[in-house]
Design a protein around this motif. Structure first.
Motif, mmCIF file in Angstrom:
data_model
loop_
_atom_site.group_PDB
_atom_site.id
_atom_site.type_symbol
_atom_site.label_atom_id
_atom_site.label_comp_id
_atom_site.label_asym_id
_atom_site.label_seq_id
_atom_site.Cartn_x
_atom_site.Cartn_y
_atom_site.Cartn_z
ATOM 1 N N PHE A 37 5.839 -6.440 -4.643
ATOM 2 C CA PHE A 37 5.459 -5.355 -5.540
ATOM 3 C C PHE A 37 5.158 -4.140 -4.669
ATOM 4 O O PHE A 37 4.437 -4.255 -3.672
ATOM 5 N N HIS A 38 5.680 -2.983 -5.050
ATOM 6 C CA HIS A 38 5.518 -1.792 -4.225
ATOM 7 C C HIS A 38 4.436 -0.843 -4.720
ATOM 8 O O HIS A 38 4.252 0.245 -4.160
ATOM 9 N N ASP A 39 3.709 -1.260 -5.758
ATOM 10 C CA ASP A 39 2.507 -0.525 -6.155
ATOM 11 C C ASP A 39 1.614 -1.472 -6.920
ATOM 12 O O ASP A 39 2.065 -2.456 -7.538
ATOM 13 N N ALA A 40 0.310 -1.201 -6.874
ATOM 14 C CA ALA A 40 -0.672 -2.103 -7.468
ATOM 15 C C ALA A 40 -0.643 -2.071 -8.991
ATOM 16 O O ALA A 40 -0.943 -3.075 -9.639
ATOM 17 N N VAL A 41 -0.284 -0.929 -9.569
ATOM 18 C CA VAL A 41 -0.259 -0.816 -11.029
ATOM 19 C C VAL A 41 0.759 -1.774 -11.625
ATOM 20 O O VAL A 41 0.468 -2.513 -12.575
ATOM 21 N N THR A 42 1.969 -1.768 -11.080
ATOM 22 C CA THR A 42 3.004 -2.679 -11.564
ATOM 23 C C THR A 42 2.586 -4.128 -11.371
ATOM 24 O O THR A 42 2.780 -4.977 -12.246
ATOM 25 N N PHE A 43 2.012 -4.433 -10.211
ATOM 26 C CA PHE A 43 1.550 -5.789 -9.926
ATOM 27 C C PHE A 43 0.557 -6.270 -10.974
ATOM 28 O O PHE A 43 0.683 -7.374 -11.517
ATOM 29 N N LEU A 44 -0.433 -5.445 -11.290
ATOM 30 C CA LEU A 44 -1.456 -5.852 -12.250
ATOM 31 C C LEU A 44 -0.898 -5.922 -13.669
ATOM 32 O O LEU A 44 -1.269 -6.812 -14.437
ATOM 33 N N ASP A 45 -0.014 -4.999 -14.022
ATOM 34 C CA ASP A 45 0.580 -5.007 -15.358
ATOM 35 C C ASP A 45 1.386 -6.280 -15.591
ATOM 36 O O ASP A 45 1.410 -6.822 -16.700
#
Length: 237
Positions: A37-45
């Protein structure tokens, strides 16, 4: 299968870290699944409690690793968290979110291997299929398979009927069945998967599961009855 997530905005470093994980796993014959995952927002979503280890970069745009880690702990307090940072002092903050360890960039393979051996010792051991991980509309649930009474498919969703309530998940019956121990679960018809530990009686074309009576289809009757008999034999040994 060891599930690992890498949350890292530096794509080159993410690929390097993945290569270290796969090299380590190949040398020791450990089956792994790695997702980047290249950003935390996408990872958490997109987060589902299917990972045993998360490597989290601290310095990222949109949402930094510490903020992401706090939100991650609200979803999953068991996953092993490892921070990746360019500055050692940032890693001290990891205690706030129960981080297991940290890696300081640039990471070399010998350093990684030494750290990863320690990290693996922190991963909870469990019998495959002893838990299922459900992503519901508002939360994530680690559900012990022993607490499931039966799974019912309706449309494109599976409903997990448990001793503590019902949980609904978007998935196929085939995938639900694959995640549960085959020696403890069996289908009584095409749309119902029964936990044999909770079967109290089977009579004709019906089976009693907890306080609920479920229909048994004719095509599956013999195989289901055989599964119940085998399960009871194992319990009496």
């Amino acid at each position: 299968m060891l599930g690992i997530a890498i949350v890292e905005d530096d794509r080159d470093h993410a690929v390097l870290l993945e290569s270290f994980i796969r090299q380590y796993a190949a040398e020791r014959c450990i089956p792994v699944s790695v997702r980047l995952f290249h950003d935390a927002v996408t990872f958490l979503d997109q987060y589902a409690a299917e990972y045993q280890i998360v490597f989290m970069d601290i310095m990222m745009p949109m949402m930094d690793g510490m903020q992401a880690a706090r939100l991650l702990r609200q979803k999953d307090d068991l996953v092993v968290l490892v921070f990746v940072t360019t500055m050692r002092q940032y890693a001290v903050q990891g205690y706030e979110v129960d981080a297991c360890d940290f890696l300081v960039k640039p990471v070399t393979y010998p350093e990684f291997a030494l750290k990863f051996t320690r990290i693996l010792s922190k991963v909870p051991t469990q019998v495959p299929g002893s838990e299922v991980f459900l992503k519901t509309e508002n939360s994530f649930v680690r559900l012990p398979s022993r607490d499931i009474l039966y799974v019912e498919v309706k449309g494109h969703h599976c409903i997990y009927h448990t001793v503590g309530g019902d949980y609904r998940r978007y998935q196929t019956m085939k995938s639900a069945e694959a995640a549960l121990p085959a020696d403890s679960f069996a289908r009584c018809n095409n749309y119902l998967l029964v936990n044999l530990a909770h079967v109290s009686r089977m009579d004709g074309m019906e089976v009693w599961v907890g306080t609920v009576t479920l229909p048994v289809s004719y095509p599956r009757r013999k195989a289901f009855a055989d599964a119940v008999a085998r399960y009871m034999e194992r319990q009496n040994q």
